[in-house]
Design a protein around this motif. Sequence first.
Motif, PDB file in Angstrom:
ATOM      1  N   ASN A 328     -26.027 -41.328  -3.535  1.00 29.42           N
ATOM      2  CA  ASN A 328     -24.745 -40.608  -3.439  1.00 29.42           C
ATOM      3  C   ASN A 328     -24.283 -40.414  -1.994  1.00 29.42           C
ATOM      4  N   PHE A 329     -24.568 -41.402  -1.162  1.00 27.17           N
ATOM      5  CA  PHE A 329     -24.162 -41.278   0.240  1.00 27.17           C
ATOM      6  C   PHE A 329     -23.173 -42.381   0.603  1.00 27.17           C
ATOM      7  N   THR A 330     -22.087 -41.975   1.250  1.00 25.45           N
ATOM      8  CA  THR A 330     -21.097 -42.911   1.767  1.00 25.45           C
ATOM      9  C   THR A 330     -21.157 -42.878   3.286  1.00 25.45           C
ATOM     10  N   PRO A 331     -21.283 -44.020   3.937  1.00 24.95           N
ATOM     11  CA  PRO A 331     -21.335 -44.029   5.407  1.00 24.95           C
ATOM     12  C   PRO A 331     -20.183 -43.238   6.014  1.00 24.95           C
ATOM     13  N   VAL A 332     -20.487 -42.527   7.071  1.00 23.25           N
ATOM     14  CA  VAL A 332     -19.496 -41.668   7.719  1.00 23.25           C
ATOM     15  C   VAL A 332     -18.758 -42.440   8.801  1.00 23.25           C
ATOM     16  N   ASP A 333     -17.421 -42.432   8.719  1.00 24.98           N
ATOM     17  CA  ASP A 333     -16.582 -43.013   9.759  1.00 24.98           C
ATOM     18  C   ASP A 333     -16.237 -41.872  10.715  1.00 24.98           C
ATOM     19  N   TRP A 334     -16.746 -41.916  11.920  1.00 25.92           N
ATOM     20  CA  TRP A 334     -16.689 -40.737  12.789  1.00 25.92           C
ATOM     21  C   TRP A 334     -16.304 -41.117  14.225  1.00 25.92           C
ATOM     22  N   ASP A 335     -16.015 -40.088  14.996  1.00 31.92           N
ATOM     23  CA  ASP A 335     -15.853 -40.219  16.441  1.00 31.92           C
ATOM     24  C   ASP A 335     -16.097 -38.836  17.043  1.00 31.92           C
ATOM     25  N   VAL A 336     -16.010 -38.740  18.353  1.00 29.18           N
ATOM     26  CA  VAL A 336     -16.246 -37.466  19.026  1.00 29.18           C
ATOM     27  C   VAL A 336     -15.165 -37.188  20.061  1.00 29.18           C
ATOM     28  N   VAL A 337     -14.936 -35.904  20.296  1.00 27.58           N
ATOM     29  CA  VAL A 337     -14.115 -35.447  21.419  1.00 27.58           C
ATOM     30  C   VAL A 337     -14.891 -34.315  22.079  1.00 27.58           C
ATOM     31  N   THR A 338     -14.424 -33.840  23.202  1.00 25.88           N
ATOM     32  CA  THR A 338     -15.126 -32.748  23.873  1.00 25.88           C
ATOM     33  C   THR A 338     -15.201 -31.520  22.971  1.00 25.88           C
ATOM     34  N   SER A 339     -16.202 -30.712  23.194  1.00 25.96           N
ATOM     35  CA  SER A 339     -16.270 -29.437  22.497  1.00 25.96           C
ATOM     36  C   SER A 339     -15.008 -28.633  22.806  1.00 25.96           C
ATOM     37  N   PRO A 340     -14.588 -27.763  21.893  1.00 21.59           N
ATOM     38  CA  PRO A 340     -13.384 -26.962  22.159  1.00 21.59           C
ATOM     39  C   PRO A 340     -13.549 -26.094  23.404  1.00 21.59           C
ATOM     40  N   VAL A 341     -12.445 -25.800  24.045  1.00 17.60           N
ATOM     41  CA  VAL A 341     -12.464 -24.964  25.247  1.00 17.60           C
ATOM     42  C   VAL A 341     -11.564 -23.749  25.032  1.00 17.60           C
ATOM     43  N   HIS A 342     -11.794 -22.725  25.797  1.00 22.07           N
ATOM     44  CA  HIS A 342     -10.904 -21.567  25.793  1.00 22.07           C
ATOM     45  C   HIS A 342      -9.769 -21.827  26.786  1.00 22.07           C
ATOM     46  N   ALA A 343      -8.577 -21.402  26.434  1.00 14.99           N
ATOM     47  CA  ALA A 343      -7.402 -21.681  27.263  1.00 14.99           C
ATOM     48  C   ALA A 343      -7.585 -21.175  28.694  1.00 14.99           C
ATOM     49  N   GLU A 344      -8.297 -20.041  28.845  1.00 17.61           N
ATOM     50  CA  GLU A 344      -8.496 -19.484  30.179  1.00 17.61           C
ATOM     51  C   GLU A 344      -9.593 -20.192  30.964  1.00 17.61           C
ATOM     52  N   LYS A 345     -10.377 -21.059  30.278  1.00 22.51           N
ATOM     53  CA  LYS A 345     -11.424 -21.841  30.932  1.00 22.51           C
ATOM     54  C   LYS A 345     -11.338 -23.277  30.413  1.00 22.51           C
ATOM     55  N   PRO A 346     -10.270 -24.006  30.750  1.00 21.56           N
ATOM     56  CA  PRO A 346      -9.978 -25.301  30.119  1.00 21.56           C
ATOM     57  C   PRO A 346     -10.922 -26.443  30.469  1.00 21.56           C
ATOM     58  N   ASP A 347     -11.755 -26.280  31.490  1.00 24.09           N
ATOM     59  CA  ASP A 347     -12.646 -27.370  31.906  1.00 24.09           C
ATOM     60  C   ASP A 347     -14.118 -27.044  31.720  1.00 24.09           C
ATOM     61  N   ILE A 348     -14.407 -25.933  31.042  1.00 22.74           N
ATOM     62  CA  ILE A 348     -15.798 -25.494  30.904  1.00 22.74           C
ATOM     63  C   ILE A 348     -16.185 -25.437  29.433  1.00 22.74           C
ATOM     64  N   GLY A 349     -17.357 -25.949  29.120  1.00 27.47           N
ATOM     65  CA  GLY A 349     -17.851 -25.878  27.745  1.00 27.47           C
ATOM     66  C   GLY A 349     -18.797 -27.020  27.443  1.00 27.47           C
ATOM     67  N   GLY A 350     -18.995 -27.264  26.175  1.00 26.08           N
ATOM     68  CA  GLY A 350     -19.828 -28.386  25.767  1.00 26.08           C
ATOM     69  C   GLY A 350     -21.306 -28.144  25.884  1.00 26.08           C
ATOM     70  N   ASN A 351     -21.709 -26.910  26.182  1.00 27.70           N
ATOM     71  CA  ASN A 351     -23.135 -26.608  26.325  1.00 27.70           C
ATOM     72  C   ASN A 351     -23.830 -27.617  27.238  1.00 27.70           C
ATOM     73  N   VAL A 352     -23.157 -27.995  28.328  1.00 23.23           N
ATOM     74  CA  VAL A 352     -23.765 -28.891  29.302  1.00 23.23           C
ATOM     75  C   VAL A 352     -24.916 -28.157  29.975  1.00 23.23           C
ATOM     76  N   TYR A 353     -26.081 -28.803  29.992  1.00 22.17           N
ATOM     77  CA  TYR A 353     -27.262 -28.118  30.515  1.00 22.17           C
ATOM     78  C   TYR A 353     -28.104 -29.072  31.341  1.00 22.17           C
ATOM     79  N   PHE A 354     -28.532 -28.613  32.511  1.00 27.55           N
ATOM     80  CA  PHE A 354     -29.425 -29.392  33.368  1.00 27.55           C
ATOM     81  C   PHE A 354     -30.847 -28.899  33.125  1.00 27.55           C
ATOM     82  N   ASN A 355     -31.605 -29.660  32.375  1.00 29.93           N
ATOM     83  CA  ASN A 355     -32.944 -29.222  31.991  1.00 29.93           C
ATOM     84  C   ASN A 355     -33.921 -29.229  33.161  1.00 29.93           C
ATOM     85  N   ASN A 356     -33.792 -30.222  34.034  1.00 28.35           N
ATOM     86  CA  ASN A 356     -34.691 -30.319  35.183  1.00 28.35           C
ATOM     87  C   ASN A 356     -33.895 -30.686  36.427  1.00 28.35           C
ATOM     88  N   THR A 357     -33.776 -29.737  37.340  1.00 28.07           N
ATOM     89  CA  THR A 357     -33.144 -30.017  38.626  1.00 28.07           C
ATOM     90  C   THR A 357     -34.244 -30.196  39.665  1.00 28.07           C
TER      91      THR A 357
END
Length: 500
Positions: A328-357
């Motif tokens: 009962n599975f149909t292959p998913v036709d998908w794509d991605v865009v950036t995670s949503p942002v808040h209007a007051e912080k339009p360039d920040i988000g996406g849970n970007v994380y630097f695990n090892n600096t």
Amino acid sequence: MTKSRFGRLRKAVTVSLTAILALSVMAGCTGGKAADKGEEKVLRIGVLYGSTDDSWFRQQYTDIFEYANPNVKIEIVPAVDQNQYRYNDGTEPYVQPDYLESMKKIMTGSNPVDVVVADTSVLKQLIQENLLKQLDPLIQEDKFDTSDFVPSVLDGLKDLGDGNLYALTPSFSSSALFYNKKIFTDAGVEPPSDKSTWDDIFAKARLVASGEGKDRIYGFSFNRYQGNDPYWDMQYSYINSLQLKTFDDKAETMTVDSPQWIKVWEAISKLSKDKIIPDSNSGMNGNEPWTAVSGDLFLSGKVAMTIGESYYINEIADANNNASKIKNFTPVDWDVVTSPVHAEKPDIGGNVYFNNTFSINSSAPNADTAWEYVRFINGEEYAKLKSRSNTYEMVSRKSYIQPKQGLSYNIQAFYLLKPLPPSDPKADKMMSEKPGLYNITNIGRNYFQQVLDNKKTPEEALKEWAEKGNKMLQEIKLNPKTQFQEDGTPFVPEDSGVKY
């Protein structure tokens, strides 16, 4: 040794040999002081935590450097030795380690580490205390090319140092908004786009949501798993990106009784009550056995949009490739865009994380060799190798970020946004020393549930949470070891030394 374990070992050996063969060329190209033949040098690398078994870290970050630089011997020095917890028989309380102070100890003294590997919260504090060497002069002197670094990664690192670089990272993790193309096409709605605001995404979610009961298609989900909890789901992606605080920096006064908090609770509670986002019972079908597909709201077609990490691509591709074997599975036709942002912080988000600096200790005895190592691990050849083997993170050099498995999708969605400012180590320490503070956040769920049950408005519920929280904060102020039951009743554990 089992067949599967042998297979993994053979694969690991093959990858290692491939890297070594590739690095036979790299060894002659490092062109630095560490690559010169001569007396043996010892490079000490400080990491936040570790044990006597440091094989994973060595395989990932040091084996290839030592091969390319045979006169350099690397020592891994954990700031916190996790082996100590193996021998606790339960009679001694567990004390949350102070990673910042532990790191500072191995950076000073008679035998300090040369290289520092840390997360962004510890990194920022070390920069503020002038314990790390600025890398900009070294980069300029050696003409080390950073133009290929993902701008959001480089800018995020510079933000930690007030515009200057004190660390580089060879890889990062992030998330993006996955969407089901067919659901949008069927609904006649334009799919989401990069840097869409949360309000835009919620509006689209309302347009594509449809069906009832077990056939319900939800417009959006904060994650892809069944059994969602709207309260906790909104904490991670939505409230955190707004940087809303439950109480002030001194943990003396609640801050949830505010117009911004009211707006958040109004938005999320309405989405939940209108069944635009799923709740703990969404997608459940008692007659259907759980599988990797049925337990995934996005793969099973029960949600139009969801936030997922970059490695989720592998899971979608794997399911699509094995569609004929999945009931009962149909292959998913998908794509991605950036995670949503808040209007007051339009360039920040996406849970970007630097695990090892990777940074250089200001007191490094072998600063030249330390720079050769940091430069090497963040170089083009290393990125080229790791781009083929790292499935959970993305390399920081954008030339080597390529769609996986030959697929075509908007891969830039994972690195267009800048990371959130790191958490304050002092705040983390306060939470550790006062475990009852977690109870204050947890009890907020009771008040949010009253909103979902139409027993209180968001404004009323938040006001009551603030009043209750202020009383709890006062109890903690009188005794930092105070904790609370689910109804907010205070108690002090018999083992008063326990810290979580």
